[in-house]
Design a protein around this motif. Structure first.
Motif, PDB file in Angstrom:
ATOM      1  N   LEU A 149       0.831  -1.204   0.000  1.00 12.35           N
ATOM      2  CA  LEU A 149       0.000   0.000   0.000  1.00 12.35           C
ATOM      3  C   LEU A 149       0.866   1.255   0.000  1.00 12.35           C
ATOM      4  CD1 LEU A 149      -2.637   1.583   0.267  1.00 12.35           C
ATOM      5  CD2 LEU A 149      -2.561   1.156   2.743  1.00 12.35           C
ATOM      6  N   ILE A 150       1.889   1.273   0.833  1.00  5.48           N
ATOM      7  CA  ILE A 150       2.770   2.438   0.916  1.00  5.48           C
ATOM      8  C   ILE A 150       3.501   2.654  -0.405  1.00  5.48           C
ATOM      9  CG2 ILE A 150       4.860   3.315   2.032  1.00  5.48           C
ATOM     10  CD1 ILE A 150       3.839   1.918   4.620  1.00  5.48           C
ATOM     11  N   LEU A 151       4.006   1.569  -1.002  1.00  2.50           N
ATOM     12  CA  LEU A 151       4.725   1.699  -2.271  1.00  2.50           C
ATOM     13  C   LEU A 151       3.801   2.184  -3.390  1.00  2.50           C
ATOM     14  CD1 LEU A 151       7.251   1.383  -3.971  1.00  2.50           C
ATOM     15  CD2 LEU A 151       6.698  -1.056  -4.244  1.00  2.50           C
ATOM     16  N   VAL A 152       2.573   1.662  -3.432  1.00  3.48           N
ATOM     17  CA  VAL A 152       1.616   2.069  -4.468  1.00  3.48           C
ATOM     18  C   VAL A 152       1.283   3.552  -4.335  1.00  3.48           C
ATOM     19  CG1 VAL A 152      -0.801   1.829  -5.193  1.00  3.48           C
ATOM     20  CG2 VAL A 152       0.628  -0.195  -4.913  1.00  3.48           C
ATOM     21  N   LEU A 153       1.056   4.025  -3.117  1.00  2.52           N
ATOM     22  CA  LEU A 153       0.752   5.438  -2.913  1.00  2.52           C
ATOM     23  C   LEU A 153       1.927   6.317  -3.335  1.00  2.52           C
ATOM     24  CD1 LEU A 153      -1.093   5.350   0.549  1.00  2.52           C
ATOM     25  CD2 LEU A 153      -2.099   5.680  -1.714  1.00  2.52           C
ATOM     26  N   CYS A 154       3.140   5.871  -3.035  1.00  4.69           N
ATOM     27  CA  CYS A 154       4.327   6.630  -3.445  1.00  4.69           C
ATOM     28  C   CYS A 154       4.427   6.694  -4.967  1.00  4.69           C
ATOM     29  CB  CYS A 154       5.584   5.986  -2.866  1.00  4.69           C
ATOM     30  SG  CYS A 154       5.756   6.152  -1.072  1.00  4.69           S
ATOM     31  N   LEU A 155       4.166   5.572  -5.625  1.00 10.91           N
ATOM     32  CA  LEU A 155       4.218   5.539  -7.082  1.00 10.91           C
ATOM     33  C   LEU A 155       3.160   6.463  -7.684  1.00 10.91           C
ATOM     34  CD1 LEU A 155       4.770   1.722  -7.678  1.00 10.91           C
ATOM     35  CD2 LEU A 155       6.301   3.547  -8.421  1.00 10.91           C
ATOM     36  N   GLY A 156       1.953   6.431  -7.107  1.00  7.76           N
ATOM     37  CA  GLY A 156       0.883   7.282  -7.607  1.00  7.76           C
ATOM     38  C   GLY A 156       1.220   8.760  -7.494  1.00  7.76           C
ATOM     39  N   GLY A 164       7.727  14.930  -5.855  1.00  3.50           N
ATOM     40  CA  GLY A 164       8.892  14.516  -6.627  1.00  3.50           C
ATOM     41  C   GLY A 164       9.177  13.029  -6.521  1.00  3.50           C
ATOM     42  N   ALA A 165      10.029  12.538  -7.414  1.00  3.18           N
ATOM     43  CA  ALA A 165      10.349  11.111  -7.460  1.00  3.18           C
ATOM     44  C   ALA A 165      11.009  10.633  -6.166  1.00  3.18           C
ATOM     45  CB  ALA A 165      11.249  10.826  -8.654  1.00  3.18           C
ATOM     46  N   TRP A 166      11.538  11.563  -5.367  1.00  9.59           N
ATOM     47  CA  TRP A 166      12.180  11.169  -4.110  1.00  9.59           C
ATOM     48  C   TRP A 166      11.215  10.482  -3.160  1.00  9.59           C
ATOM     49  CZ3 TRP A 166       9.721  13.249   0.013  1.00  9.59           C
ATOM     50  CH2 TRP A 166       9.010  14.441  -0.194  1.00  9.59           C
ATOM     51  N   VAL A 167       9.886  10.665  -3.382  1.00  9.92           N
ATOM     52  CA  VAL A 167       8.902  10.042  -2.498  1.00  9.92           C
ATOM     53  C   VAL A 167       8.981   8.517  -2.573  1.00  9.92           C
ATOM     54  CG1 VAL A 167       6.972   9.910  -4.152  1.00  9.92           C
ATOM     55  CG2 VAL A 167       6.500  10.243  -1.712  1.00  9.92           C
ATOM     56  N   LEU A 168       9.546   7.990  -3.671  1.00  4.81           N
ATOM     57  CA  LEU A 168       9.672   6.535  -3.806  1.00  4.81           C
ATOM     58  C   LEU A 168      10.588   5.950  -2.737  1.00  4.81           C
ATOM     59  CD1 LEU A 168       9.994   6.208  -7.688  1.00  4.81           C
ATOM     60  CD2 LEU A 168       7.986   5.762  -6.276  1.00  4.81           C
ATOM     61  N   ALA A 169      11.447   6.781  -2.148  1.00 10.29           N
ATOM     62  CA  ALA A 169      12.325   6.297  -1.083  1.00 10.29           C
ATOM     63  C   ALA A 169      11.515   5.767   0.092  1.00 10.29           C
ATOM     64  CB  ALA A 169      13.257   7.414  -0.618  1.00 10.29           C
ATOM     65  N   ILE A 170      10.333   6.327   0.317  1.00  8.18           N
ATOM     66  CA  ILE A 170       9.477   5.860   1.417  1.00  8.18           C
ATOM     67  C   ILE A 170       9.032   4.430   1.152  1.00  8.18           C
ATOM     68  CG2 ILE A 170       7.305   6.242   2.644  1.00  8.18           C
ATOM     69  CD1 ILE A 170       7.549   9.208   1.972  1.00  8.18           C
ATOM     70  N   GLY A 171       8.549   4.188  -0.062  1.00  4.43           N
ATOM     71  CA  GLY A 171       8.040   2.866  -0.381  1.00  4.43           C
ATOM     72  C   GLY A 171       9.114   1.814  -0.587  1.00  4.43           C
ATOM     73  N   LEU A 172      10.311   2.232  -0.978  1.00  7.99           N
ATOM     74  CA  LEU A 172      11.368   1.276  -1.286  1.00  7.99           C
ATOM     75  C   LEU A 172      12.290   0.976  -0.108  1.00  7.99           C
ATOM     76  CD1 LEU A 172      12.376   2.569  -4.832  1.00  7.99           C
ATOM     77  CD2 LEU A 172      11.062   0.511  -4.286  1.00  7.99           C
ATOM     78  N   MET A 173      12.230   1.796   0.944  1.00 10.18           N
ATOM     79  CA  MET A 173      13.179   1.640   2.039  1.00 10.18           C
ATOM     80  C   MET A 173      13.055   0.290   2.725  1.00 10.18           C
ATOM     81  SD  MET A 173      14.085   4.320   5.125  1.00 10.18           S
ATOM     82  CE  MET A 173      14.087   5.675   3.968  1.00 10.18           C
ATOM     83  N   ARG A 174      11.832  -0.154   2.927  1.00 13.04           N
ATOM     84  CA  ARG A 174      11.635  -1.439   3.592  1.00 13.04           C
ATOM     85  C   ARG A 174      12.192  -2.583   2.747  1.00 13.04           C
ATOM     86  NH1 ARG A 174       8.381  -6.243   2.374  1.00 13.04           N
ATOM     87  NH2 ARG A 174       8.531  -7.467   4.271  1.00 13.04           N
ATOM     88  N   TYR A 175      11.990  -2.511   1.419  1.00 11.11           N
ATOM     89  CA  TYR A 175      12.495  -3.564   0.543  1.00 11.11           C
ATOM     90  C   TYR A 175      14.022  -3.529   0.489  1.00 11.11           C
ATOM     91  CZ  TYR A 175       7.640  -4.012  -0.860  1.00 11.11           C
ATOM     92  OH  TYR A 175       6.281  -4.214  -0.842  1.00 11.11           O
ATOM     93  N   LEU A 229       8.994  10.593   5.271  1.00 12.51           N
ATOM     94  CA  LEU A 229      10.323  10.084   4.930  1.00 12.51           C
ATOM     95  C   LEU A 229      11.307  10.303   6.071  1.00 12.51           C
ATOM     96  CD1 LEU A 229      12.322   8.872   2.944  1.00 12.51           C
ATOM     97  CD2 LEU A 229      12.616  11.149   1.935  1.00 12.51           C
ATOM     98  N   LEU A 230      11.228  11.468   6.707  1.00 14.46           N
ATOM     99  CA  LEU A 230      12.121  11.753   7.823  1.00 14.46           C
ATOM    100  C   LEU A 230      11.861  10.786   8.982  1.00 14.46           C
ATOM    101  CD1 LEU A 230      14.241  13.488   9.250  1.00 14.46           C
ATOM    102  CD2 LEU A 230      12.397  15.041   9.947  1.00 14.46           C
ATOM    103  N   ALA A 231      10.596  10.597   9.335  1.00 10.50           N
ATOM    104  CA  ALA A 231      10.260   9.687  10.434  1.00 10.50           C
ATOM    105  C   ALA A 231      10.703   8.261  10.124  1.00 10.50           C
ATOM    106  CB  ALA A 231       8.749   9.730  10.690  1.00 10.50           C
ATOM    107  N   LEU A 232      10.498   7.836   8.875  1.00  8.93           N
ATOM    108  CA  LEU A 232      10.877   6.482   8.495  1.00  8.93           C
ATOM    109  C   LEU A 232      12.392   6.305   8.516  1.00  8.93           C
ATOM    110  CD1 LEU A 232       9.857   3.743   7.445  1.00  8.93           C
ATOM    111  CD2 LEU A 232      10.113   4.646   5.128  1.00  8.93           C
TER     112      LEU A 232
END
Length: 245
Positions: A149-156, A164-175, A229-232
């Protein structure tokens, strides 16, 4: 960082026919998904491309449940049925990636779908505790759905151009963390339960969800996503430090 690292460990070998116990629930889930998609398309809220993408996303989920993850011997059970129900709006959000403009034109609708998935989160865990039906399968299913869910929202948000594309760091960090565990085995050790980790997980979804509605400006969405992103990042840093120490 998810709810448990134990859920990422191996599984006990089971008969090959065990996953077939999940078929009735998976078929019921696809029936509900198709009915919901038919209504949303008929009223013009979603397109056929989004509907097709949603069904494809559900198909990927079904393959993972039937083949990649070990099925519980007793079938889904009510806690996992709630998680499967929560997966339906996530599949629609994933299908909407086929037309990123939907994240701009129908952001409020997509935020409502994400909100429904968030509201159901926790109910499955409560049921598992209430019915004494907690399983490694259920924990893995719940955790992977949260991450998806988090990754999909970041992609959207990135594809729509609202953030910006930097938001993908939120969804990809766990992976990235899971992948790093294969190089550094210490990162695969179980972590103690943490309220901080759970709060950060919820804030990620809330912040990303709040970015979707049309009345939320790009500047506000950027600040919301940056806070997540900062909290994560801080949460991962603390856990990595604990594991390596």
């Amino acid at each position: 960082m998810g709810k448990t690292v134990e859920a990422m460990k191996g599984w006990v070998a089971q008969p090959r026919w065990a996953p077939l116990r999940l078929l009735p629930d998976l078929l019921a889930g696809v029936g509900l998904l198709l009915a919901g998609l038919a209504w949303l398309v008929s009223v013009g809220l979603l397109t056929l491309a989004t509907a097709a993408g949603s069904v494809l996303a559900y198909g990927v989920l079904a393959v993972l449940l039937l083949g990649r993850w070990s099925a519980p011997r007793s079938g889904f059970g009510w806690p996992n049925r709630v998680t499967l129900l929560r997966a339906l709006p996530v599949c629609v959000l994933a299908g909407a990636l086929a037309q990123p403009e939907l994240y701009r034109d129908h952001g409020t609708l997509l935020a409502a779908l994400a909100g429904a998935a968030l509201l159901l989160d926790g109910l499955d865990g409560w049921l598992a505790r209430r019915l004494d039906a907690a399983t490694a399968f259920g924990a893995r299913f719940d955790m992977e759905l949260d991450a998806a869910l988090i990754l999909v929202l970041c992609l959207g948000l990135a594809l729509s151009g609202k953030v910006g594309a930097w938001v993908l760091a939120i969804g990809l960090m766990r992976y990235a963390f899971v992948a790093a565990g294969y190089r550094a085995p210490r990162l695969r050790r179980p972590l103690p339960d943490s309220t901080r980790r759970k709060v950060v997980c919820v804030w990620q979804v809330l912040a990303l969800l709040a970015c979707l509605p049309g009345f939320v400006t790009a500047a506000t969405a950027t600040w919301l996503a940056a806070s997540a992103l900062l909290a994560l990042t801080v949460s991962f840093a603390l856990d990595v430090r604990w594991l390596l120490r």
